[in-house]
Design a protein around this motif. Structure first.
Motif, PDB file in Angstrom:
ATOM      1  N   TYR A 108       0.836  -1.207   0.000  1.00  0.00           N
ATOM      2  CA  TYR A 108       0.000   0.000   0.000  1.00  0.00           C
ATOM      3  C   TYR A 108       0.864   1.248   0.000  1.00  0.00           C
ATOM      4  O   TYR A 108       0.592   2.210  -0.724  1.00  0.00           O
ATOM      5  CB  TYR A 108      -0.909  -0.016   1.240  1.00  0.00           C
ATOM      6  CG  TYR A 108      -1.589   1.307   1.512  1.00  0.00           C
ATOM      7  CD1 TYR A 108      -2.659   1.731   0.736  1.00  0.00           C
ATOM      8  CD2 TYR A 108      -1.153   2.141   2.549  1.00  0.00           C
ATOM      9  CE1 TYR A 108      -3.286   2.951   0.985  1.00  0.00           C
ATOM     10  CE2 TYR A 108      -1.767   3.355   2.801  1.00  0.00           C
ATOM     11  CZ  TYR A 108      -2.834   3.753   2.012  1.00  0.00           C
ATOM     12  OH  TYR A 108      -3.426   4.960   2.254  1.00  0.00           O
ATOM     13  N   ARG A 109       1.928   1.222   0.777  1.00  0.00           N
ATOM     14  CA  ARG A 109       2.861   2.346   0.834  1.00  0.00           C
ATOM     15  C   ARG A 109       3.446   2.638  -0.541  1.00  0.00           C
ATOM     16  O   ARG A 109       3.553   3.797  -0.967  1.00  0.00           O
ATOM     17  CB  ARG A 109       3.969   1.991   1.832  1.00  0.00           C
ATOM     18  CG  ARG A 109       4.988   3.087   2.132  1.00  0.00           C
ATOM     19  CD  ARG A 109       6.234   2.978   1.294  1.00  0.00           C
ATOM     20  NE  ARG A 109       6.876   1.678   1.311  1.00  0.00           N
ATOM     21  CZ  ARG A 109       7.883   1.366   0.525  1.00  0.00           C
ATOM     22  NH1 ARG A 109       8.356   2.236  -0.361  1.00  0.00           N
ATOM     23  NH2 ARG A 109       8.412   0.155   0.564  1.00  0.00           N
TER      24      ARG A 109
ATOM     25  N   VAL B 253       0.811   4.438  -2.706  1.00  0.00           N
ATOM     26  CA  VAL B 253       0.631   5.841  -2.314  1.00  0.00           C
ATOM     27  C   VAL B 253       1.768   6.692  -2.877  1.00  0.00           C
ATOM     28  O   VAL B 253       1.534   7.782  -3.430  1.00  0.00           O
ATOM     29  CB  VAL B 253       0.565   5.974  -0.786  1.00  0.00           C
ATOM     30  CG1 VAL B 253       0.613   7.438  -0.365  1.00  0.00           C
ATOM     31  CG2 VAL B 253      -0.715   5.333  -0.256  1.00  0.00           C
ATOM     32  N   GLN B 254       2.994   6.228  -2.737  1.00  0.00           N
ATOM     33  CA  GLN B 254       4.143   6.966  -3.255  1.00  0.00           C
ATOM     34  C   GLN B 254       4.047   7.160  -4.770  1.00  0.00           C
ATOM     35  O   GLN B 254       4.241   8.270  -5.287  1.00  0.00           O
ATOM     36  CB  GLN B 254       5.445   6.219  -2.935  1.00  0.00           C
ATOM     37  CG  GLN B 254       5.914   6.361  -1.509  1.00  0.00           C
ATOM     38  CD  GLN B 254       7.207   5.607  -1.281  1.00  0.00           C
ATOM     39  OE1 GLN B 254       7.209   4.532  -0.704  1.00  0.00           O
ATOM     40  NE2 GLN B 254       8.311   6.156  -1.724  1.00  0.00           N
TER      41      GLN B 254
ATOM     42  N   GLU C 157       1.432   6.970  -6.807  1.00  0.00           N
ATOM     43  CA  GLU C 157       0.297   7.798  -7.236  1.00  0.00           C
ATOM     44  C   GLU C 157       0.539   9.270  -6.937  1.00  0.00           C
ATOM     45  O   GLU C 157       0.196  10.143  -7.753  1.00  0.00           O
ATOM     46  CB  GLU C 157      -0.987   7.319  -6.560  1.00  0.00           C
ATOM     47  CG  GLU C 157      -1.457   5.955  -7.061  1.00  0.00           C
ATOM     48  CD  GLU C 157      -2.729   5.496  -6.376  1.00  0.00           C
ATOM     49  OE1 GLU C 157      -3.114   6.111  -5.345  1.00  0.00           O
ATOM     50  OE2 GLU C 157      -3.343   4.515  -6.858  1.00  0.00           O
TER      51      GLU C 157
ATOM     52  N   ILE D 142      -2.277  12.803   0.956  1.00  0.00           N
ATOM     53  CA  ILE D 142      -1.164  11.855   1.116  1.00  0.00           C
ATOM     54  C   ILE D 142      -1.133  11.286   2.529  1.00  0.00           C
ATOM     55  O   ILE D 142      -0.891  10.100   2.738  1.00  0.00           O
ATOM     56  CB  ILE D 142       0.180  12.548   0.786  1.00  0.00           C
ATOM     57  CG1 ILE D 142       0.218  12.927  -0.696  1.00  0.00           C
ATOM     58  CG2 ILE D 142       1.355  11.644   1.124  1.00  0.00           C
ATOM     59  CD1 ILE D 142       1.424  13.758  -1.085  1.00  0.00           C
TER      60      ILE D 142
ATOM     61  N   MET E  55       2.960   9.567   5.316  1.00  0.00           N
ATOM     62  CA  MET E  55       3.546   9.295   4.009  1.00  0.00           C
ATOM     63  C   MET E  55       4.261  10.504   3.404  1.00  0.00           C
ATOM     64  O   MET E  55       4.911  10.386   2.362  1.00  0.00           O
ATOM     65  CB  MET E  55       2.464   8.819   3.029  1.00  0.00           C
ATOM     66  CG  MET E  55       1.771   7.539   3.440  1.00  0.00           C
ATOM     67  SD  MET E  55       2.855   6.101   3.303  1.00  0.00           S
ATOM     68  CE  MET E  55       1.731   4.786   3.789  1.00  0.00           C
TER      69      MET E  55
END
Length: 506
Positions: free
Chosen positions: A263-264, A267-268, A270, A293, A297
């Motif tokens: 998931y991390r 997020v990065q 995107e 964000i 993150m």
């Protein structure tokens, strides 16, 4: 290794903890909400558990910040001794409040000291009159040093059982790997790993336990554990690191950590895609505002922006009130971004390490900060040059050679980066997208396999087939074991590439 007794106040702190154990007092421990802080907490909690069950711990979620003010109400009233790990050297008000409640306060920290704090006994090598030679120690290492002192006082040797943990703290917190003591503890972690949870997590990420490197940890296990703290699930990180022996819950912890790590990554990726076109070439620092964000993150996205645009980066979200932005910064090795921000009039607050930390600013002052940073960095020119250590023909690369290189760079990190090499005489025979999101490209070049991570389909389409190239990257052996239909071990020489270029042969 340096003697722990070179640390100012270490004997006072050790004696106060021994007194608490002798009197059966309730001891409450807190740790900073990152890998170093959580590891520090687990080291001390595990150690003290050998002597007492009168232990309690409290931790901020990452979104609440690094100060302990919001934790005060969760500290049990019967607490007689409070120990803050990897934080709080400058948290005078919180320590004053606890002291006035009759709670003695101890601080084990390594961050820069900006103000006097007379309400706690502090162990911190950054104190002006502290004679400890290693100014690049981290919270986990200092906590381990405290355990060594307690072993002397209690006539025990329990600290040895925890000696494989400080090195992971040092690497995760990006402490200097040119510091020989840090390199020694990194070796104890990677060569002498006993912690069952960490062993299983390394295995879950397909790492060879007999050949672990700092890179295996920094780009695999460490982000997975830290991912839990970044989504405000610090209890998962703590519960996992408490599993130094096999437990029924361990497999579930590992499954959840790997899931959060994936998931991390999303997020990065995107966030970078959303903002990559919003950075002006004229700005010396890449600054974005994006509250979606999440506080946990921000730093990771800042790291991605800094790498992509070859300049410092600041990622902001909403602050504690409607008039404030708060976020994280990432800098470059050439100068201290922390020192630079401390000089900026527009900054309300900043803290952390020279290359990574947090900040807050009034919304009305954002443009003033941009202008001030551009002025102070007027002579700075972003450098997208790729540097490498040595160059080789692909014909010189084999398993033995890569293993030799791997051993030399095993304990890499801040100040001692993994080797980068220019590999010549490569010929691309095929290419293939990999991963659930097709964001990895495998490029076949005969005996050497090139791997490029965090890319899009556009990058893949541009990779030329049946073409001579040379590439810069780090060397790696990929060892894959198959058990069905029959046992088979496959070894592949790999180059994790930064970039490549076509070669026109005369």
């Amino acid at each position: 290794m340096h003697s722990p007794y070179l640390l100012k106040n270490i004997d006072l702190v050790g004696q106060r903890i021994k007194n608490a154990l002798d009197k059966n007092e309730l001891v409450t421990i807190s740790g900073d909400p990152d890998m170093d802080g959580v590891t520090s907490l687990v080291i001390l909690y595990k150690y003290l558990s050998n002597f007492t069950d009168r232990l309690h711990y409290v931790c901020n979620e990452r979104s609440k910040g690094h100060m302990i003010g919001s934790l005060i109400q969760s500290i049990p009233d019967e607490t007689k001794l409070f120990i803050a790990l990897d934080s709080s050297s400058n948290d005078t008000e919180s320590m004053k409040y606890l002291t006035e409640k009759g709670i003695d306060c101890l601080i084990i920290d390594h961050h820069t000291i900006t103000n006097a704090n007379s309400f706690a006994i502090i162990v911190n090598p950054q104190q002006d009159d502290c004679g400890y030679p290693n100014k690049n120690a981290c919270g986990g290492l200092l906590t381990f040093k405290l355990c060594q002192v307690l072993d002397d006082l209690m006539e025990t040797s329990y600290s040895y059982e925890l000696s494989d943990l400080p090195g992971f703290s040092l690497m995760a917190d990006m402490m200097l790997m040119m510091e020989m003591e840090n390199r020694y503890y990194a070796k104890l972690s990677l060569k002498g790993l006993r912690h069952e949870g960490l062993k299983q997590l390394f295995k879950g990420m397909k790492k060879d336990l007999n050949n672990l490197t700092a890179t295996d940890f920094l780009y695999g296990v460490s982000p997975a554990i830290t991912a839990a703290t970044r989504v405000d699930n610090i209890k998962l990180a703590i519960d996992f690191l408490m599993c130094d022996k096999e437990t029924p819950e361990l497999k579930e912890y590992i499954k959840e950590l790997i899931k959060l790590n994936e998931y991390r990554k999303v997020v990065q990726a995107e966030a970078l895609e959303r903002h990559k076109d919003n950075i002006s070439d004229d700005d010396k620092v890449a600054i974005i505002y994006d509250p979606s964000i999440g506080k946990g993150m921000n730093g990771l996205v800042g790291q991605e922006l800094s790498k992509k645009f070859n300049r410092p980066a600041i990622v902001l979200g909403d602050g504690d009130d409607k008039n404030t932005y708060a976020g994280s910064f990432r800098g470059l090795e050439d100068f201290s971004m922390l020192d630079l921000l401390e000089k900026c009039r527009a900054i309300e607050h900043t803290g952390g390490h020279p290359g990574a930390g947090g900040l807050s600013i009034k919304k009305e002052n954002l443009q003033e900060l941009k202008d001030e940073l551009n002025n102070r960095l007027s002579s700075f020119v972003p450098d997208d040059t790729l540097y490498y250590d040595l160059e080789f023909s692909v014909n010189e690369i084999d398993e033995r050679f890569i293993n030799y290189i791997t051993e030399f760079y095993r304990y890499s990190g801040n100040g001692f980066k993994p080797g980068m090499f220019l590999i010549k005489d490569l010929f691309i025979s095929d290419r293939k997208p990999l991963g659930k999101s097709n964001n990895t490209v495998k490029i076949d070049c005969g005996k050497l396999q090139l791997m490029k991570f965090k890319v899009d389909i556009e990058y893949y389409n541009k990779v030329p087939v049946f073409t001579d190239i040379e590439a810069i990257g780090s060397l790696n052996m990929n060892i894959w074991t198959e058990y069905k239909p029959k046992f088979k071990v496959t070894k592949t020489c790999q180059l994790f590439i930064e970039d490549y270029r076509e070669v026109i042969k005369q």
